[in-house]
Every structure is written in structure tokens, then in C-alpha cells.
Motif scaffolding. Structure first.
Motif, short mmCIF file in Angstrom:
data_model
loop_
_atom_site.label_atom_id
_atom_site.label_comp_id
_atom_site.label_asym_id
_atom_site.label_seq_id
_atom_site.Cartn_x
_atom_site.Cartn_y
_atom_site.Cartn_z
N SER A 54 0.83 -1.20 0.00
CA SER A 54 0.00 0.00 0.00
C SER A 54 0.86 1.25 0.00
N PRO A 55 0.28 2.40 -0.36
CA PRO A 55 1.04 3.66 -0.27
C PRO A 55 1.58 3.92 1.13
N LYS A 56 0.81 3.55 2.16
CA LYS A 56 1.27 3.77 3.53
C LYS A 56 2.51 2.93 3.83
N ARG A 57 2.48 1.65 3.44
CA ARG A 57 3.64 0.79 3.67
C ARG A 57 4.83 1.28 2.88
N PHE A 58 4.58 1.74 1.66
CA PHE A 58 5.66 2.25 0.83
C PHE A 58 6.28 3.48 1.48
N MET A 59 5.45 4.34 2.04
CA MET A 59 5.94 5.54 2.70
C MET A 59 6.83 5.17 3.88
N GLN A 60 6.43 4.14 4.61
CA GLN A 60 7.24 3.70 5.73
C GLN A 60 8.60 3.19 5.27
N SER A 61 8.63 2.55 4.10
CA SER A 61 9.90 2.03 3.59
C SER A 61 10.83 3.13 3.11
N MET A 62 10.28 4.34 2.91
CA MET A 62 11.08 5.45 2.43
C MET A 62 11.67 6.30 3.55
N THR A 63 11.31 6.06 4.78
CA THR A 63 11.74 6.93 5.85
C THR A 63 13.24 6.84 6.07
N LYS A 64 13.81 7.96 6.49
CA LYS A 64 15.24 8.01 6.73
C LYS A 64 15.63 7.06 7.86
N GLU A 65 14.73 6.89 8.84
CA GLU A 65 15.03 5.99 9.94
C GLU A 65 15.27 4.58 9.44
N ARG A 66 14.42 4.14 8.48
CA ARG A 66 14.62 2.81 7.92
C ARG A 66 15.95 2.73 7.19
N ALA A 67 16.26 3.77 6.40
CA ALA A 67 17.50 3.77 5.65
C ALA A 67 18.71 3.68 6.57
N LEU A 68 18.68 4.44 7.65
CA LEU A 68 19.79 4.42 8.59
C LEU A 68 19.94 3.06 9.25
N GLN A 69 18.81 2.45 9.56
CA GLN A 69 18.86 1.13 10.19
C GLN A 69 19.42 0.09 9.22
N VAL A 70 19.01 0.18 7.96
CA VAL A 70 19.53 -0.75 6.97
C VAL A 70 21.02 -0.57 6.81
N LEU A 71 21.49 0.69 6.80
CA LEU A 71 22.91 0.94 6.67
C LEU A 71 23.69 0.30 7.81
N LYS A 72 23.14 0.33 9.01
CA LYS A 72 23.82 -0.22 10.17
C LYS A 72 23.99 -1.73 10.07
N THR A 73 23.08 -2.38 9.37
CA THR A 73 23.11 -3.84 9.31
C THR A 73 23.62 -4.38 7.99
N SER A 74 23.95 -3.49 7.04
CA SER A 74 24.31 -3.95 5.70
C SER A 74 25.79 -4.17 5.50
N SER A 75 26.62 -3.66 6.40
CA SER A 75 28.05 -3.61 6.12
C SER A 75 28.66 -4.99 5.85
N ASN A 76 28.15 -6.03 6.48
CA ASN A 76 28.72 -7.35 6.28
C ASN A 76 27.91 -8.24 5.35
N LEU A 77 26.68 -7.82 5.03
CA LEU A 77 25.83 -8.67 4.20
C LEU A 77 26.38 -8.83 2.80
N ILE A 78 27.10 -7.82 2.33
CA ILE A 78 27.62 -7.88 0.97
C ILE A 78 28.69 -8.95 0.84
N ASP A 79 29.27 -9.39 1.97
CA ASP A 79 30.31 -10.41 1.93
C ASP A 79 29.78 -11.75 1.49
N VAL A 80 28.54 -12.04 1.79
CA VAL A 80 28.05 -13.41 1.67
C VAL A 80 27.49 -13.74 0.30
N ALA A 81 27.36 -12.76 -0.58
CA ALA A 81 26.75 -13.02 -1.88
C ALA A 81 27.79 -12.97 -2.99
N ASP A 82 27.67 -13.87 -3.92
CA ASP A 82 28.55 -13.87 -5.07
C ASP A 82 27.91 -13.20 -6.27
#
Length: 274
Positions: A54-82
Motif C-alpha cells: 500500500s502507499p502507507k507501507r511504501f511511505m514507511q519504507s522510504m523513511t530516513k530511519e529505515r535507511a539508517l537502520q539498513v545501513l547499520k546492518t548492511s556492512s557485512n551482508l555484501i560479503d556473503v553473496a557472489d
């Protein structure tokens, strides 16, 4: 995607722009619907068909708070994929992307012996020009103003190549509808640029990274600015997922094909995981 679907994307993009510009106010469905001149019912249905949420869920996915949280947890995830994996519970199946650099001979000859097919295709994010050789896709750029101008960018890369106009819709459908086929890319760039692009292709749908995280991943932690330049030089949109790189403060940052389209792609990918 037909002309009607293109209009649908244009409407959804307009809604995304409005949501993004008023994110701090968290606009409700009625306000967004009024802006795009649709009823709440029709906007909800159209948006959900396009994004899977929904537009509401999409809006939630766009928030800066979500982006910052993803950044905090993404630093090592890129290691595991080829390879890049676009997978989820929605419309996307696994899509495996491999990357091969143009040979030194190809670069030196400016493509004199290359045969490049190209064509215009509809995508979930508007019209794109796709170029490919028998070895793989060498160009994918979204069209903002002129398809002719975008084709000219392709031909500037390989001025001596032989160009053949062809139907690119099947290739687009394979990429964006999730056929599960392996996609090969043919890239032209410096060693540093190719290292950056390969690092991006080791990420997964829904992940976000800062420029500094990519710099660290390729072993050049002080090269954030150079990473940004390499990303800006990418001419194979979506498949080399530069849309997954944002500023360290969580802001979406710039994008060769418009920051609003960048947000749309990020939200669309996140929706497939939800």
C-alpha cells in the motif's frame, strides 16, 4: 508493459514524489490521492498492483530511519553473496547476473568489430533503451526526455560498432518480471570502476549501502568520492544496482536517472521482500 501501464507508472511516480516531498508530514491516502487526481480506492488499488504494498507501507519504507537502520546492518551482508539475487515472496524470481569486462581489443578498436543490437522497452520504471551483444547486455538506461538522445549515448560509447535496432521488450520482461534466467553483462570501465560495479552486484534486493561502505568493501576506505564517480559512470541501470547506494546520513542521494526513480526502485525492491 503497454501504454496504459506506462501511464500507471507515471501516476505512481507522481504519488511517490508527493510522498517524498511531504515525508515529514506523513500524508494520508486522501491527500496523496487528491494530488494525483484519483479516488482513494483507485490509488490504493493502482499503487498496490505496481509496488505490491500500500502507499502507507511504501511511505514507511522510504523513511530516513529505515535507511539508517539498513545501513547499520548492511556492512557485512555484501560479503556473503557472489551474485545479485532479486528474490522475494512477490513477483520476482531469482535473477543471477554475471559481469564480463570488454576486452582490451574491443576498447582499443572502439567497437569496430562489435555488433550491438538495441531497442526501446517498457519497464516498471518507465521506458528504457537496452543495448546488447551476443555476449550480453552492454547498456540499459531509462529515458527521461528523448529516446533518440539516449541511443546517442550508447553510440558514443562505441562509435565504430555496427548497430541493429531490434525488439528489446523480451529482454526487459526477463529482467523485470523475473524469468529466473541468467543475465550476462558486458561492461566497459577502468579497473576501479569495475571493482565498484562488481561490489554492487554482490548485494541483494532491498539492501542499502553508503558510499564509504562500498569503498571499504573494495579495499579503498578513503575512496568514497571516487566510488561516487564510478557509480555515476554506470550505464547499465538496475542490473548494476547503483540505486542501492545512499548517503551516510540516510538521504537518498543523487541518481543518474533521477532521485525519484531511485526511490521508486528501492521501494519496489523492498516490497518484493515483504
Amino acid at each position: 508493459m503497454n501504454a496504459s501501464q506506462q501511464r500507471h507508472y507515471d501516476t505512481v511516480e507522481k504519488a511517490i514524489v508527493f510522498i517524498r516531498e511531504h515525508l515529514n508530514c506523513q500524508p494520508n491516502l486522501s491527500e496523496v490521492a487528491e494530488h494525483v487526481h484519483l479516488s482513494e480506492y483507485h490509488l490504493q488499488r493502482l499503487f498496490t498492483e505496481w509496488a505490491g504494498i500500500s502507499p502507507k507501507r511504501f511511505m514507511q519504507s522510504m523513511t530516513k530511519e529505515r535507511a539508517l537502520q539498513v545501513l547499520k546492518t548492511s556492512s557485512n551482508l555484501i560479503d556473503v553473496a557472489d551474485n545479485v539475487g532479486l528474490s522475494g515472496t512477490g513477483r520476482l524470481h531469482d535473477l543471477i547476473v554475471s559481469c564480463e569486462a570488454m576486452t582490451p581489443g574491443d576498447v582499443k578498436s572502439m567497437g569496430a568489430e562489435l555488433i550491438i543490437s538495441f531497442g526501446e522497452a517498457q519497464t516498471p520504471f518507465g521506458i528504457a533503451i537496452i543495448g546488447w551483444t551476443e555476449r550480453g547486455i552492454c547498456f540499459l538506461q531509462f529515458v527521461d526526455v528523448s529516446a533518440t538522445g539516449t541511443v546517442a549515448i550508447l553510440k558514443e560509447q562505441w562509435p565504430l560498432a555496427t548497430y541493429k535496432q531490434a525488439d528489446a521488450q523480451g529482454i526487459s520482461d526477463s529482467i523485470f518480471a523475473g524469468s529466473g534466467d541468467k543475465v550476462s553483462l558486458i561492461v566497459k570501465g577502468t579497473n576501479f570502476q569495475i571493482k565498484v560495479w562488481e561490489a554492487l552486484m554482490k548485494s541483494h534486493s532491498g539492501e542499502l549501502f553508503s558510499y564509504s561502505q562500498i569503498a571499504e568493501r573494495i579495499g579503498s576506505p578513503k575512496a568514497s568520492r571516487a566510488v561516487g564517480s564510478a557509480i555515476a559512470s554506470n550505464t547499465i541501470g538496475f542490473l548494476i544496482p547503483c540505486h542501492r547506494v545512499i548517503r551516510g546520513d540516510g538521504d537518498v542521494g543523487q541518481f543518474r536517472w533521477g532521485s525519484d526513480r531511485k526511490v521508486a526502485i528501492q521501494g519496489w525492491e523492498a516490497a518484493q521482500l515483504g
